[in-house]
Design a protein around this motif. Structure first.
Motif, PDB file in Angstrom:
ATOM      1  N   GLY A 166      -3.179   0.668  -3.738  1.00 22.10           N
ATOM      2  CA  GLY A 166      -3.163  -0.666  -3.146  1.00 22.10           C
ATOM      3  C   GLY A 166      -2.794  -1.651  -4.238  1.00 22.10           C
ATOM      4  N   GLU A 204      -4.046   5.931   2.221  1.00 20.25           N
ATOM      5  CA  GLU A 204      -3.796   5.007   1.107  1.00 20.25           C
ATOM      6  C   GLU A 204      -4.161   5.637  -0.241  1.00 20.25           C
ATOM      7  OE1 GLU A 204      -5.904   1.251   1.324  1.00 20.25           O
ATOM      8  OE2 GLU A 204      -5.682   0.987  -0.837  1.00 20.25           O
ATOM      9  N   ASP A 248       0.862  -1.176   0.000  1.00 20.91           N
ATOM     10  CA  ASP A 248       0.000   0.000   0.000  1.00 20.91           C
ATOM     11  C   ASP A 248       0.898   1.226   0.000  1.00 20.91           C
ATOM     12  OD1 ASP A 248      -2.272  -1.535   0.104  1.00 20.91           O
ATOM     13  OD2 ASP A 248      -3.014  -0.732   2.003  1.00 20.91           O
TER      14      ASP A 248
HETATM   15 MG    MG Z   1      -6.722  -1.066  -0.493  1.00 16.80          MG
END
Ligand code: MG
Ligand code: 4AD
Length: 464
Positions: A390, A387, A379
């Motif tokens: 990902g 974030e 991440d």
């Molecule tokens: Mg994610």
């Protein structure tokens, strides 16, 4: 006069003065006195406006009564060096046509201060403000840069389906696509809704990710990316979630986790640098207006390497942190946004790539590490965002993958097509998903993801 229309942007950049020009746009303001009126026009090509000067001999005040804030106008005249301060050039107006009036009594974008919340309610008009003009131009530049980057690096753009027949990825709650009548759908003998009579002869949904189809393409074309709309019906009423957002998902055959991180880092730096170079005016405006640290933050992303560490190391740091967190952290728990932001903003003060998460909190397709406890996930965490990316190396081993699917109750029969990549010529491969609006949020410094997409969709809102 049959002059071609010039954009405000081209006129402001023009070295060629004392010539006839035609500009069309929307009036931002009109002021002046009984001898002369100044009409400020914006046409969206740039943040900046051009000033047209209308002398009273040609334009008695009465003739300009519809040249009001918000009206669309066409102005013919001579482009000249400006006599006033604040602009290099202006138009000495010869003819003015009001193309479309805007009643000052009801036009919602009057000068009075307009909050971002209010503008969200008139999302259909907010592109006419400086702020949303800037955001939308930056959004465009970033989208263009995405394609530029991948094209330059030998990636192929693959269009994955928006309507999907599988709901197996598990990335989020899905929106159902159906043409069955909601009041009295056909039923099976057992009383359940009979989807065999639905449009596609089965249940279908809006996609939550193009990854699984992207993997198929990568295992044929080598390096691919998708860039399309993605839908998640999770009830996350936050400043970082949308129910409809755009995602960019590169996938590369033969890449492993390390190369995946290198790609993510290089890609993000390229995009931010592109915006700094191509959107200088709009970024300066947003910096001055909303967030004095914006340009500094963008430059620091371009100039510094991202910090790479494992989930396990991150948990140690968080557990020994002085800061009190709302959610406790322990090995095995999913990190909350407050934890991600602590690592990025307080501890390392730069973007972070976290890897090797516990397998229980990540998707079934991620490659199992040798210890059997963690997976090759990554991440990317950004300041102010948390974030932004990902991704992972994928499990290429058929036996291990199907074992994980069984453990996580992912129906193998529905994903038989996906498993074929592991049956025939499987190989290591890796990829990731970049949330496009999270990127635009970071680059513009706006505080709410609803303000970086023209028509935001979120719980209880699908206006316009
Ligand atoms: Mg994610
Ligand atoms: O981490 P996510 O769920 O990963 C996937 O969907 C993988 N299939 C990607 C891949 O490996 N090809 O989502 C990827 C990114 C997140 O990091 C975030 O930036 C963004 O998509 N995202 C959202 N953006 C706005 N609103 C939402 N509801 C989002 N959910 C995820």
């Amino acid at each position: 006069m049959s002059l071609p229309r010039s954009t405000v942007q081209s006129l402001l950049a023009s070295q060629e003065l004392d010539r006839d020009v035609l500009v069309k746009g929307w009036v931002r303001s009109r002021r002046g006195n009984k001898y002369v009126q100044f009409i400020i026009v914006n046409d969206g090509s740039t943040l900046h406006t051009i000033q047209a000067v209308a002398n009273a001999e040609l334009f008695p005040e009465e003739s300009l009564k519809d040249v009001a804030n918000g009206a669309a106008v066409a102005i013919w005249g001579r482009l000249v060096a400006s006599q006033g301060k604040g602009q290099a050039v202006e138009i000495q107006a010869a003819e003015i046509t009001v193309l479309g009036k805007a009643d000052p009594e009801t036009y919602p974008l009057q000068k009075k201060a307009t909050s971002l919340e209010f503008l969200r309610e008139i999302a259909h008009l907010r592109p006419r403000t400086n702020t949303f003009g800037a955001v939308l131009r930056i959004r465009h530049a970033l989208a263009f840069a995405v394609h530029q980057y991948f094209n330059d690096h030998g990636f192929f753009y693959v269009h994955t389906p928006i309507i999907t027949g599988s709901d197996a990825e598990g990335a989020g709650q899905m929106f159902r696509v159906t043409t069955l009548p909601p009041e009295h759908p056909p039923r099976t003998a057992a009383g359940a809704v009979d989807y065999s009579q639905d449009f596609f002869g089965k249940q279908t949904n809006l996609t939550v990710s193009g990854q699984l189809e992207g993997e198929l393409a990568a295992m044929a074309l080598g390096s691919i990316y998708t860039f399309g709309p993605t839908f998640r019906a999770e009830n996350s009423n936050t400043a970082r979630h949308l129910a409809e957002f755009w995602m960019i998902e590169p996938e590369v055959a033969f890449n492993e986790l390390e190369e995946n991180m290198d790609l993510a880092e290089d890609f993000l730096r390229y995009l931010v640098r592109y915006a700094l170079e191509r959107c200088a005016d709009d970024l300066q405006f947003l910096n001055d207006q909303y967030d004095k640290d914006l340009l500094g933050r963008l430059r620091s992303v371009v100039e510094n390497d991202f910090q790479r560490l494992t989930y396990t190391e991150a948990v140690e740091i968080l557990k020994s942190a002085k800061q009190k967190f709302e959610f406790p952290v322990d090995w095995g728990t999913d990190l909350q946004s407050e934890h991600e932001r602590y690592l990025v903003e307080k501890h390392f003060e730069k973007p972070v790539i976290l890897t090797n998460y516990p397998k229980e909190i990540k998707a079934f397709y991620m490659k199992l590490d040798d210890d059997g406890r963690t997976v090759r996930a990554m991440d990317v965490l950004f300041p102010g965002i948390g974030e932004i990316i990902g991704g992972s190396q994928r499990e290429e081993d058929y036996a291990k993958l199907t074992a994980r699917m069984a453990e996580m109750h992912v129906p193998a029969d529905e994903l038989d097509w996906y498993l074929d990549t592991r049956r025939f010529g499987t190989a290591p491969h890796a990829g990731f998903g970049l949330g496009f609006e999270r990127l635009v949020l970071f680059v513009t410094g706006m505080g709410n993801i609803r303000d970086v997409i023209p028509f935001p969709r979120y719980p209880k809102n699908a206006a316009f």
